[in-house]
Write a protein that holds these residues in place. Sequence first.
Motif, PDB file in Angstrom:
ATOM      1  N   SER A   1       0.352   4.485  -1.603  1.00 25.58           N
ATOM      2  CA  SER A   1       0.938   4.598  -2.939  1.00 25.58           C
ATOM      3  C   SER A   1       2.344   4.010  -3.032  1.00 25.58           C
ATOM      4  CB  SER A   1       0.935   6.052  -3.405  1.00 25.58           C
ATOM      5  OG  SER A   1       1.687   6.860  -2.511  1.00 25.58           O
ATOM      6  N   LYS A   2       3.054   3.911  -1.912  1.00 26.89           N
ATOM      7  CA  LYS A   2       4.406   3.335  -1.970  1.00 26.89           C
ATOM      8  C   LYS A   2       4.388   1.871  -2.408  1.00 26.89           C
ATOM      9  CE  LYS A   2       4.746   2.189   2.948  1.00 26.89           C
ATOM     10  NZ  LYS A   2       5.473   2.502   4.192  1.00 26.89           N
ATOM     11  N   TYR A   3       3.234   1.221  -2.302  1.00 24.08           N
ATOM     12  CA  TYR A   3       3.122  -0.178  -2.709  1.00 24.08           C
ATOM     13  C   TYR A   3       2.711  -0.332  -4.176  1.00 24.08           C
ATOM     14  CZ  TYR A   3       3.369  -0.994   2.278  1.00 24.08           C
ATOM     15  OH  TYR A   3       3.787  -1.020   3.576  1.00 24.08           O
TER      16      TYR A   3
ATOM     17  N   SER B   1       4.127   0.484  -6.844  1.00 22.10           N
ATOM     18  CA  SER B   1       5.214   0.071  -7.737  1.00 22.10           C
ATOM     19  C   SER B   1       5.779  -1.309  -7.378  1.00 22.10           C
ATOM     20  CB  SER B   1       6.342   1.108  -7.702  1.00 22.10           C
ATOM     21  OG  SER B   1       6.879   1.198  -6.392  1.00 22.10           O
TER      22      SER B   1
END
Length: 164
Positions: free
Chosen positions: A137-139, A141
């Motif tokens: 999920s860090k990717y 954005s």
Amino acid sequence: IDTYGGWGAHGGGAFSGKDPTKVDRSAAYACRWMAKSVVAAGLCKRALVQLSYAIGVAKPLSLFVETYGTEKEGLTAQAITDIVKLEFDARPGALARDLVLREPKYNKTAAYCHFGRESFVEDGKKFFSWEDPVDLSKYASMDAAGVAAAVAENKEAILNKWVD
């Protein structure tokens, strides 16, 4: 052969052997794991991951991620491929470790398919670990330029795991 129902190609003997260091089986599981992870993170809506190896070479010779044009706005299929390189280690020993394949448990995969089942723990052993996506999920954005920057910052780590 008990697989995706024609969706994902694999080596003919992929699910015959029980040696987790042989990439026929472990890389098929890893491709499922990688594809589920990029889709679960919302990086694309559909993914097919391909790995290729050479006998006696631990690092995969190639990685290809096909997203069928479903990648999130701002990302490219290449950026998603790079995310896979950042977050996964597809060397045979790493796959056996990360997917917990060295435990004697293949009787459960022998019936009712290797894929599309819920992972579970029984008698201290984890089954179907490739069905649990890695949190990427860090990717979600990031755009392609942000991923390229992350790749540049981690080039050495990537080269330790992947042939460039």
